[in-house]
Design an enzyme around this catalytic site. Structure first.
Site, short mmCIF file in Angstrom:
data_model
loop_
_atom_site.label_atom_id
_atom_site.label_comp_id
_atom_site.label_asym_id
_atom_site.label_seq_id
_atom_site.Cartn_x
_atom_site.Cartn_y
_atom_site.Cartn_z
N ASP A 127 -45.78 -15.50 13.38
CA ASP A 127 -45.27 -15.91 12.11
C ASP A 127 -44.14 -17.00 12.30
O ASP A 127 -43.54 -17.79 11.67
CB ASP A 127 -45.04 -14.76 11.30
N GLY A 155 -51.37 -15.67 6.38
CA GLY A 155 -51.56 -16.28 7.76
C GLY A 155 -50.36 -17.43 7.74
O GLY A 155 -50.59 -18.30 7.00
N LYS A 165 -47.44 -9.69 12.70
CA LYS A 165 -47.69 -8.45 11.86
C LYS A 165 -47.08 -7.16 12.40
O LYS A 165 -47.16 -7.11 13.52
CB LYS A 165 -49.18 -8.63 11.64
O1 MRU Z 1 -48.78 -10.87 6.02
P1 MRU Z 1 -49.71 -11.90 6.83
O2 MRU Z 1 -51.56 -11.60 6.50
O3 MRU Z 1 -49.70 -13.53 6.05
O4 MRU Z 1 -49.31 -11.97 8.31
C1 MRU Z 1 -50.20 -12.74 9.28
C2 MRU Z 1 -49.98 -12.47 10.52
O5 MRU Z 1 -49.04 -11.71 11.34
C3 MRU Z 1 -50.71 -13.26 11.64
O6 MRU Z 1 -50.75 -12.65 12.87
C4 MRU Z 1 -49.76 -14.62 11.87
O7 MRU Z 1 -49.48 -15.20 10.47
C5 MRU Z 1 -50.60 -15.51 12.60
S1 MRU Z 1 -51.90 -16.46 11.83
C6 MRU Z 1 -52.43 -17.54 12.71
#
Ligand code: MRU
Length: 349
Positions: free
Chosen positions: A238, A46, A249
């Site tokens: 991200d 995240g 994601k």
């Molecule tokens: O691969 P991850 O689990 O780190 O991806 C996380 C996401 O895509 C979240 O939606 C994003 O980081 C927002 S978190 C507040």
């Protein structure tokens, strides 16, 4: 709510998100290499949580450093920052947090601080980044909740909750704030193949908070929308480019296109640290490719035959034209995003 990450007795302690929801165990990282590995292997994940982990990892690394002189200390600091920067490429919060730690180091060194004083300032900055993130999430929640009707079925993708931040969450912060305001909220959580952040983490957090939660597989979203079972979508991000394109994601893009087709608002909740004005548009955002195993296996069970080629881009880019609004801790940005996002970034925090 269990803490996602803590700076405790000169160690960085984080809940192991790979094991949730089956077991709630904490991983204690005692070296910077252990923190880097935890980020890479998604013990912690995240975007905002990755930034906090990187800052704490750097502070930990410098606490462990045996350097006595500032020159050697500065060389080790650079190496530590490089190690952190190589963990995951898409979440810009990682690089934002490293930059903050670099600025703290430079200011302390310029002021003639000793190695011990620099260490203390790095510790304090890491804790500040953590605490500010919780405050940002709460502010985002308050702005975002105003967009949520009194009764709403909210669809979310991946996990943008307390686990993805230092606490409270971005997209799930909006959900929590709406619930705290007494609104009738039901959440539809996309399972989010391949790592299952929605099924495992979003559902775990929301159920723990007593919030009405239904998990659906990713391929059910279109039908749920067509049947009129989704009132709005809220997701995290991200990295948000200067023009409002949003990397999040894998699968988010599809959700956004579907939302537009069905006339459903598509909101993105993200802190200012996720906005990258140096990246002009989504085409310039680096997209992480993760290991084949996340696709070939569900847990320890193999679901694809040997010999099939695999792709595993962990993120996609949603063009700005699909985004209804971007909710930040400083207010809400709407199209044209190049002007509204630049304005929010310029505003004092
Ligand atoms: O691969 P991850 O689990 O780190 O991806 C996380 C996401 O895509 C979240 O939606 C994003 O980081 C927002 S978190 C507040």
């Amino acid at each position: 709510m269990l803490p996602t990450i803590e700076w405790k007795d000169d160690a960085v302690v984080m809940i192991d998100q790979r094991k949730l929801p089956s077991v709630e165990v904490y991983v204690t990282c005692r070296t910077v290499a252990e923190v880097a590995k935890a980020i890479k292997t998604m013990v912690i994940r995240g975007a905002p949580a990755i930034g906090v982990a990187a800052a704490m990892g750097i502070a930990l690394g410098m606490r462990r450093s045996k350097a006595t002189g500032t020159k050697q200390f500065a060389t080790e600091f650079q190496r530590t920052c490089d190690l952190m920067a190589a963990t995951r490429p898409t979440a810009v919060n990682l690089f934002w947090a490293i930059d903050r730690m670099k600025r703290t180091f430079a200011a302390a060194a310029q002021a003639g601080a000793s190695v011990d004083e620099i260490r203390d300032r790095l510790d304090a900055e890491a804790v500040r980044i953590h605490d500010e993130d919780v405050a940002s999430c709460r502010a985002m929640g308050a702005f975002g909740a105003a967009l949520v009707p009194q009764t709403a079925r909210i669809l979310t993708h991946c996990n943008a909750g307390a686990l993805a931040t230092a606490g409270y969450g971005t997209a799930l912060g909006v959900v929590r704030a709406a619930v705290e305001q007494g609104k009738q909220i039901a959440v539809l959580a996309d399972e989010t193949r391949p790592f299952l952040q929605g099924a495992r983490l979003t559902a775990w957090e929301l159920v723990k908070d007593g919030i009405d939660t239904t998990v659906i597989t990713d391929n059910m979203t279109a039908s749920m929308m067509r049947l009129g079972q989704v009132d709005l979508v809220v997701v995290g991000a991200d990295r948000i480019a200067a023009n409002g394109d949003v990397a999040n994601k894998i699968g988010t893009y599809g959700v956004a296109v579907l939302a537009k087709e069905h006339g459903i608002p598509f909101y993105v909740a993200a802190p200012i640290s996720t906005i990258d004005l140096n990246t002009p548009d989504g085409g310039h955002i680096p997209i992480e490719e993760r290991s084949d195993r996340e696709v070939t296996h569900v847990g320890s069970f193999r679901v694809t035959p040997e010999g099939a080629r695999i792709r595993n881009p962990a993120f996609d880019v949603t063009p700005a034209k699909y985004v209804t609004a971007i909710i930040t801790e400083r207010g809400i940005a709407e199209a044209p995003f190049d002007a509204s996002l630049a304005g929010l970034c310029r505003a004092s925090g």
